[in-house]
Design an enzyme around this catalytic site. Sequence first.
Site, PDB file in Angstrom:
ATOM      1  N   PHE A 128       0.823  -1.286  -0.281  1.00 47.68           N
ATOM      2  CA  PHE A 128       0.041  -0.113   0.000  1.00 47.68           C
ATOM      3  C   PHE A 128       0.988   1.228  -0.091  1.00 47.68           C
ATOM      4  O   PHE A 128       1.808   1.296   0.582  1.00 47.68           O
ATOM      5  CB  PHE A 128      -1.000   0.009   1.142  1.00 47.68           C
ATOM      6  CG  PHE A 128      -1.774  -1.008   1.322  1.00 47.68           C
ATOM      7  CD1 PHE A 128      -3.356  -1.162   0.996  1.00 47.68           C
ATOM      8  CD2 PHE A 128      -1.502  -2.196   2.157  1.00 47.68           C
ATOM      9  CE1 PHE A 128      -3.943  -1.914   1.224  1.00 47.68           C
ATOM     10  CE2 PHE A 128      -2.364  -3.423   2.471  1.00 47.68           C
ATOM     11  CZ  PHE A 128      -3.736  -3.175   1.805  1.00 47.68           C
ATOM     12  N   ASP A 129       0.427   2.198  -0.768  1.00 48.50           N
ATOM     13  CA  ASP A 129       0.953   3.692  -0.444  1.00 48.50           C
ATOM     14  C   ASP A 129       0.161   4.125   0.702  1.00 48.50           C
ATOM     15  O   ASP A 129      -0.922   3.515   1.272  1.00 48.50           O
ATOM     16  CB  ASP A 129       0.627   4.553  -1.753  1.00 48.50           C
ATOM     17  CG  ASP A 129       1.037   5.805  -1.774  1.00 48.50           C
ATOM     18  OD1 ASP A 129       1.957   5.986  -0.926  1.00 48.50           O
ATOM     19  OD2 ASP A 129       0.528   6.753  -2.325  1.00 48.50           O
TER      20      ASP A 129
END
Length: 366
Positions: free
Chosen positions: A206-207
């Site tokens: 995930f960012d």
Amino acid sequence: MSLNSIQTLTINGQDVVKNGSQHSSEDAMTLLKPSTPSKKPPKPENSITIAVSSRVLFNMDKEQQIFEQQGMEEYIKYQVAHETEPFSPGPAFSFVKALEAVNTQLRELYPESEELFDVVLITNNHAYVGLRLINTINHHQLFIERFCMTGGNSPIGYLKAYNTNLYLSSDPVKVHEALEQGIAAATMFTPEKMTEVSETQLRVAFDGDAVLFSDESEQIYKAHGLDKFFEHEKAHENKPLDHGPLKGFLEVLGKLQKKFYAKGQRMDCPIRTYLVTARSAASSGARALKTLRSWGLEIDEALFLAGAPKGPILEKIRPHIFFDDQMFHVEGAAEMGTVACHVPYGIAQRVLERKGVKDKEISSIK
């Protein structure tokens, strides 16, 4: 690079659908019955539901070309004539297989539990085309029992009825609609050559900002620059960020991880999560980690890149799926063979719109 987005078959804004087969509707319903499963799907209210479009689960590029070059009727005829020929895997295929691998281990540890991943196939196509999809699922031995074939109508209205935790599609318009309804969603892209990934451990990257977290800090950066961003993050280090669109998905992954931890499998858990962020660790990383802690969520690995490209790091991680709100990072990931998904949320999208970049242009970068 050549970043191929899976384009949706559309006519007047709708996916390709229409009668065009010689089968009667009764015949179609008979043909569409899948083989008897060896296990039952979990009840929707107990499961973690992942909704995937047919064009991210399978490679349907040839069929797309037939539609574009020869029209709908020839497309339908082709699908019916080739309904016993399975589609090859698409970008979401390895992700779905990894979900099933996790389910297998959960069933061994918790035989009576229905807290499992449940994959729902979402497609605008007609049931006649759906027959080929069912044959393909059986060919690849995927456990997908829930289908939503909407005959040309948008399937977004059904996502809440399926208790969807995550929706993956090739169509950015539908992804926008899902996000607006509060459903975690992302537009999936196909790299030219996909990196080989683990068959036994689900890896999700995930960012941070505008993905797990809100875009409030990114708004400061866009409006006032990097120095003001660092000042803002330091001043608000102990104030948790608001949640972003994918926070709920990380939450359900963490819930399943804890079931493995309870059986002494923390070090060899079949689910592993990663935070891959452009933030700098010393200047703005503390707020991100403290936010996750305040939510009661763990992340297995946190990689603060201080603005460096994400592609090389993701190549080492080899995730089944990576979520980011900026196309620059999605492209960089795809160049290195990672299956990347664009989350069209937050200030970065509004900046693109002001520059005149439309959704479909974003999703069709070649």
